[in-house]
Design an enzyme around this catalytic site. Structure first.
Site, PDB file in Angstrom:
ATOM      1  N   SER A  41      76.624  39.998 -46.895  1.00 36.34           N
ATOM      2  CA  SER A  41      76.521  39.690 -45.512  1.00 36.34           C
ATOM      3  C   SER A  41      75.088  40.431 -45.396  1.00 36.34           C
ATOM      4  CB  SER A  41      77.599  39.748 -44.654  1.00 36.34           C
ATOM      5  OG  SER A  41      77.201  41.030 -44.700  1.00 36.34           O
ATOM      6  N   HIS A 151      82.923  37.389 -47.605  1.00 38.37           N
ATOM      7  CA  HIS A 151      83.648  37.848 -48.772  1.00 38.37           C
ATOM      8  C   HIS A 151      84.813  37.738 -49.710  1.00 38.37           C
ATOM      9  CE1 HIS A 151      81.361  42.162 -46.921  1.00 38.37           C
ATOM     10  NE2 HIS A 151      81.108  41.475 -47.367  1.00 38.37           N
ATOM     11  N   GLN A 159      85.231  39.126 -41.180  1.00 38.64           N
ATOM     12  CA  GLN A 159      84.522  39.090 -42.103  1.00 38.64           C
ATOM     13  C   GLN A 159      85.959  40.261 -42.774  1.00 38.64           C
ATOM     14  OE1 GLN A 159      80.792  39.910 -44.004  1.00 38.64           O
ATOM     15  NE2 GLN A 159      81.274  41.450 -44.023  1.00 38.64           N
ATOM     16  N   GLU A 160      85.866  41.266 -41.732  1.00 40.50           N
ATOM     17  CA  GLU A 160      86.642  42.478 -42.104  1.00 40.50           C
ATOM     18  C   GLU A 160      87.985  42.940 -41.362  1.00 40.50           C
ATOM     19  OE1 GLU A 160      84.100  45.375 -43.204  1.00 40.50           O
ATOM     20  OE2 GLU A 160      83.054  44.384 -44.391  1.00 40.50           O
ATOM     21  N   GLU A 203      85.831  43.036 -51.799  1.00 42.45           N
ATOM     22  CA  GLU A 203      86.030  44.545 -51.274  1.00 42.45           C
ATOM     23  C   GLU A 203      87.924  45.421 -51.275  1.00 42.45           C
ATOM     24  OE1 GLU A 203      84.561  45.315 -47.271  1.00 42.45           O
ATOM     25  OE2 GLU A 203      82.479  45.008 -47.922  1.00 42.45           O
ATOM     26  N   ASP A 240      85.120  43.718 -38.677  1.00 43.84           N
ATOM     27  CA  ASP A 240      84.004  43.280 -38.523  1.00 43.84           C
ATOM     28  C   ASP A 240      83.784  42.220 -38.543  1.00 43.84           C
ATOM     29  OD1 ASP A 240      81.125  43.323 -39.280  1.00 43.84           O
ATOM     30  OD2 ASP A 240      81.693  44.255 -41.486  1.00 43.84           O
ATOM     31  N   GLU A 282      82.970  45.588 -35.030  1.00 42.96           N
ATOM     32  CA  GLU A 282      81.930  45.837 -35.823  1.00 42.96           C
ATOM     33  C   GLU A 282      81.201  44.367 -35.318  1.00 42.96           C
ATOM     34  OE1 GLU A 282      81.687  47.507 -39.110  1.00 42.96           O
ATOM     35  OE2 GLU A 282      80.199  46.705 -40.398  1.00 42.96           O
ATOM     36  N   ASP A 309      75.274  47.157 -37.113  1.00 45.05           N
ATOM     37  CA  ASP A 309      74.955  47.026 -38.347  1.00 45.05           C
ATOM     38  C   ASP A 309      74.226  46.247 -39.303  1.00 45.05           C
ATOM     39  OD1 ASP A 309      75.477  46.786 -41.814  1.00 45.05           O
ATOM     40  OD2 ASP A 309      77.019  45.872 -41.803  1.00 45.05           O
ATOM     41  N   LYS A 334      74.411  52.542 -43.495  1.00 47.99           N
ATOM     42  CA  LYS A 334      74.213  52.152 -44.885  1.00 47.99           C
ATOM     43  C   LYS A 334      73.155  52.974 -45.430  1.00 47.99           C
ATOM     44  CE  LYS A 334      76.803  47.557 -44.866  1.00 47.99           C
ATOM     45  NZ  LYS A 334      77.003  46.945 -44.552  1.00 47.99           N
ATOM     46  N   HIS A 362      80.596  51.590 -47.345  1.00 49.88           N
ATOM     47  CA  HIS A 362      80.248  51.353 -48.403  1.00 49.88           C
ATOM     48  C   HIS A 362      79.148  49.705 -48.849  1.00 49.88           C
ATOM     49  CE1 HIS A 362      83.412  48.332 -48.611  1.00 49.88           C
ATOM     50  NE2 HIS A 362      82.827  48.348 -47.673  1.00 49.88           N
ATOM     51  N   ARG A 363      78.531  48.482 -49.814  1.00 44.28           N
ATOM     52  CA  ARG A 363      78.145  47.309 -49.550  1.00 44.28           C
ATOM     53  C   ARG A 363      79.598  47.101 -50.592  1.00 44.28           C
ATOM     54  NH1 ARG A 363      73.493  46.448 -47.342  1.00 44.28           N
ATOM     55  NH2 ARG A 363      74.772  44.977 -47.034  1.00 44.28           N
ATOM     56  N   SER A 364      79.590  45.417 -50.180  1.00 39.61           N
ATOM     57  CA  SER A 364      80.487  44.507 -50.725  1.00 39.61           C
ATOM     58  C   SER A 364      80.625  44.397 -52.367  1.00 39.61           C
ATOM     59  CB  SER A 364      80.501  42.989 -49.873  1.00 39.61           C
ATOM     60  OG  SER A 364      79.289  42.245 -49.940  1.00 39.61           O
ATOM     61  N   LYS A 385      84.045  53.653 -43.861  1.00 39.70           N
ATOM     62  CA  LYS A 385      84.098  52.005 -44.299  1.00 39.70           C
ATOM     63  C   LYS A 385      84.319  52.082 -45.772  1.00 39.70           C
ATOM     64  CE  LYS A 385      82.401  48.179 -43.507  1.00 39.70           C
ATOM     65  NZ  LYS A 385      81.692  46.828 -42.763  1.00 39.70           N
TER      66      LYS A 385
HETATM   67  P1  PGA Z   1      77.844  43.412 -46.583  1.00 38.39           P
HETATM   68  O1  PGA Z   1      79.704  43.491 -46.203  1.00 38.39           O
HETATM   69  O2  PGA Z   1      77.286  44.744 -47.977  1.00 38.39           O
HETATM   70  O3  PGA Z   1      78.391  42.197 -47.904  1.00 38.39           O
HETATM   71  O4  PGA Z   1      76.691  43.629 -46.005  1.00 38.39           O
HETATM   72  C1  PGA Z   1      79.562  44.939 -45.368  1.00 38.39           C
HETATM   73  C2  PGA Z   1      79.270  44.692 -44.097  1.00 38.39           C
HETATM   74  O5  PGA Z   1      78.857  43.518 -43.411  1.00 38.39           O
HETATM   75  O6  PGA Z   1      79.667  46.189 -43.071  1.00 38.39           O
HETATM   76 ZN    ZN Z   2      78.931  44.894 -41.118  1.00 39.86          ZN
END
Ligand code: PGA
Ligand code: ZN
Length: 418
Positions: A41, A151, A159-160, A203, A240, A282, A309, A334, A362-364, A385
């Site tokens: 994402s 994800h 998403q999270e 994740e 998130d 987020e 983000d 990131k 991190h990243r996904s 995270k």
């Molecule tokens: P991404 O997701 O690494 O797929 O961008 C993580 C996030 O959105 O924080």
């Molecule tokens: Zn995010």
């Protein structure tokens, strides 16, 4: 003087089975390595991750980025002082010559940047976190235990859903309690929705056939309580939304509804009232809607973390816009969104100058590299995270934090502040 003797890059696989870049920087007998992660994402304004297109790996190969390191960057940086991190990073930014690292690729430049930093830490005989900074504070982990959005394969828009173990004195206790809840959540989901509910997303969080936000929050609340922990006192929850991913034609598609931005604000107000445990929000709105973010900040002040983000993509220009508009009070950082250690540090410092918090992320698409654990401690970042307490590419970071806590002994502290 310790100088760069040799740089070697190669194509490896990430946790989704897609190619990524790995770089080794050698200085005498010291070697620094970094494995570059990759998002799904991704924010529209992130630095460019160079992919080959073509047939290999369905277009996702990174041989161009690898070649850019081995043939363009390497010959020009041999002989540089490994302790001059900023000089190296600025040199590569200039060599690339674009605003977004589109020429050489942020995945190429970042690989060299962090591998150099690690070679330098080795040359000093230090842990990465000691070389990076003076802090000895362990961050509060945000553990993503229910995966939705891009994800996972289900209908959950958000998403999270993350556990935030606030009420603990030590990182290791916070992690243990979170891992216990993860296992209890597995039992809860299996009983309620059947075996299919405990398949995991990118994740490591479960990806149950849940269709709305409240049901996911309820599952988390139940798992916290059934494990014997106290919601609010010991655990908070972060989400998130990655809301840009479910905004279509001006409407947010969530929980079977299509909401205008105003209606979506209202949705959050009601959610937070019903679930006061919800501490961190987020990317609650689209990545271009600085004003909608600001409305949440003005409603909640510092009682809630409003986290940028995709909004800010670890980029000082966009963070400055967020400062002007008071759009957030936490930065999600990131390193691969911006592409060098030095620029990531500038983003960190600018955010801290506002007395805002920072979550290192991190990243996904990840690797077994645990660099961000050291980064979070060295800089004294507030939170980290890095996914569920499961799957080795996620756990690698938590395990490194355990090692750091052990190594620091009595000097270690834990950020259990709300
Ligand atoms: P991404 O997701 O690494 O797929 O961008 C993580 C996030 O959105 O924080
Ligand atoms: Zn995010």
């Amino acid at each position: 003087m310790s100088v760069i003797d040799k740089v070697v890059a190669r194509e490896i696989l990430d946790s989704r089975g897609n190619p990524s870049v790995e770089v080794d920087v050698f200085s005498g007998k010291n070697q620094g390595r970094f494995m570059v992660p990759s998002g799904a994402s991704t924010g529209q304004f992130e630095a460019v991750e160079l992919r080959d297109n073509g047939d290999r790996f369905l277009g996702k190969g990174v041989l161009t980025a690898v070649k850019n390191i081995n043939e363009v960057i390497a010959p020009k940086i041999i002989g540089r002082d490994i302790f001059d991190q900023e000089g190296l990073d600025n040199f590569m930014i200039e060599l690339d010559g674009t605003d977004n690292k589109a020429n050489l690729g942020a995945n190429a430049i970042l690989g060299v940047s962090i591998a150099n930093l690690r070679a330098a830490a080795k040359a000093r005989g230090q842990w990465d976190f000691e070389y990076i900074g003076d802090s000895k504070r362990l961050p509060c982990p945000m553990l993503n235990v229910i995966n939705g959005g891009k994800h996972a394969g289900g209908d959950l828009a958000i998403q999270e859903f993350m556990l935030m173990p606030i009420g603990f004195d030590k990182f290791s206790d916070a992690l243990r309690a979170s891992a216990e809840i993860y296992q209890q959540l597995k039992k809860y989901l299996k009983k309620k929705y059947g075996g299919i509910a405990v398949n995991v997303g990118d994740e490591g969080g479960f990806a149950p056939p849940i269709q709305n936000t409240r049901e996911a929050l309820q599952a988390l609340m139940s798992a916290i309580e059934e494990t014997g922990y106290k919601p609010l006192e010991q655990f908070h929850i972060g989400i998130d939304a990655a809301a840009s991913e479910f905004l279509h034609d001006g409407k947010y598609h969530i929980d079977g509804k299509q909401l205008t931005p105003e209606e979506f604000s209202q949705y959050y107000y009601e959610l937070v009232e019903e679930y006061p445990i919800l501490l961190s929000l987020e990317d609650p709105f689209d990545e271009n809607d600085f004003d909608a973010f600001a409305s949440l900040v003005s409603k909640y002040g510092s009682s809630r973390a409003v986290v940028g983000d995709d909004l800010t993509v670890t980029n000082v220009e966009r963070i400055n816009t967020a400062i002007d508009k008071q759009s957030m009070n936490y930065l999600l950082l990131k390193v691969n969104q911006i592409g060098t250690f030095t620029e990531a540090k500038k983003a960190f410092d600018l955010t801290k100058s506002q007395n805002w918090g920072v979550v290192i992320s991190h990243r996904s698409g990840e690797t077994e590299d645990s660099f961000i654990a050291d980064l979070a401690v060295g800089w004294g970042a507030d939170r980290i995270k890095t996914g569920a307490p499961a799957r080795s590419e996620r756990v690698a970071k938590y395990n490194q934090l355990l090692r750091i806590e052990e190594y620091l002994g009595d000097e270690a502290s834990y950020n259990n502040k709300i």
